[in-house]
Scaffold this motif. Structure first.
Motif, PDB file in Angstrom:
ATOM      1  N   GLY A  93     -47.511 -60.016  21.953  1.00  0.00           N
ATOM      2  CA  GLY A  93     -46.634 -60.852  22.762  1.00  0.00           C
ATOM      3  C   GLY A  93     -45.903 -61.946  22.014  1.00  0.00           C
ATOM      4  N   VAL A  94     -45.898 -61.895  20.679  1.00  0.00           N
ATOM      5  CA  VAL A  94     -45.238 -62.930  19.882  1.00  0.00           C
ATOM      6  C   VAL A  94     -44.297 -62.270  18.882  1.00  0.00           C
ATOM      7  CG1 VAL A  94     -45.587 -64.813  18.215  1.00  0.00           C
ATOM      8  CG2 VAL A  94     -47.203 -64.502  20.105  1.00  0.00           C
ATOM      9  N   LYS A 149     -42.591 -66.210  22.450  1.00  0.00           N
ATOM     10  CA  LYS A 149     -43.331 -65.248  23.263  1.00  0.00           C
ATOM     11  C   LYS A 149     -42.362 -64.235  23.852  1.00  0.00           C
ATOM     12  CE  LYS A 149     -47.373 -67.922  24.323  1.00  0.00           C
ATOM     13  NZ  LYS A 149     -48.427 -67.218  23.675  1.00  0.00           N
TER      14      LYS A 149
END
Length: 150
Positions: A93-94, A149
């Motif tokens: 998610g990054v 994110k």
């Protein structure tokens, strides 16, 4: 084969320098096959052994041109620079922008212990550098700017 759980950034194994592989055989072949299965199951383009909890200098990469396997890989030459977005299965998610060499030459061993190498540029060069960093306890977030994110 088997699909392993991906180790996430908080795990200490991702910050340790992975051990050299000195024995070749069925265990090494099984590790490589399981790493590929795990990479594909997680829709990744590369995986290093520490990402499945194994402290060995082993990587697999497939940027769409077929899998590349390296044991004890070393970057022996670099040229140019490129900055692009990267993510990592161990940092879900990054995304972040990372500057890396545009072209690299990598040497190492194949699954039988024979010397092998590749000259790569662009996305393949980026993926190889990213995975080799894992073997030295370096995560892309250590080098990234503009972390975000997704």
């Amino acid at each position: 084969m088997a699909v392993y759980k991906i180790v996430e950034a908080e795990d200490d194994i991702l910050r340790d320098k992975a051990r050299l592989v000195t024995k070749f055989g069925k265990n090494t072949e099984r590790l490589l096959d399981n790493m590929k299965d795990t990479m594909y199951a997680n829709k990744g383009v590369g995986l290093a052994a520490p990402q499945i909890g194994v402290s060995k200098r082993v990587i697999v990469v497939d940027v769409g041109e077929g899998p590349i396997e390296f044991i004890n890989p070393e970057i022996i030459d670099v040229d140019g620079t490129q900055t692009d977005s990267e993510g990592c299965l161990s940092v879900p998610g990054v995304l972040g922008d990372v500057t890396r060499a545009l072209r690299v030459e990598v040497k190492g061993l194949d699954r039988s212990g024979n010397e092998t190498g590749v000259r790569a540029e662009g996305f393949l060069a980026r993926a190889l550098q990213h995975e080799i960093d894992h073997l030295d306890g370096i995560l892309f977030i250590d080098k990234a700017k503009n972390l975000r994110k997704i």
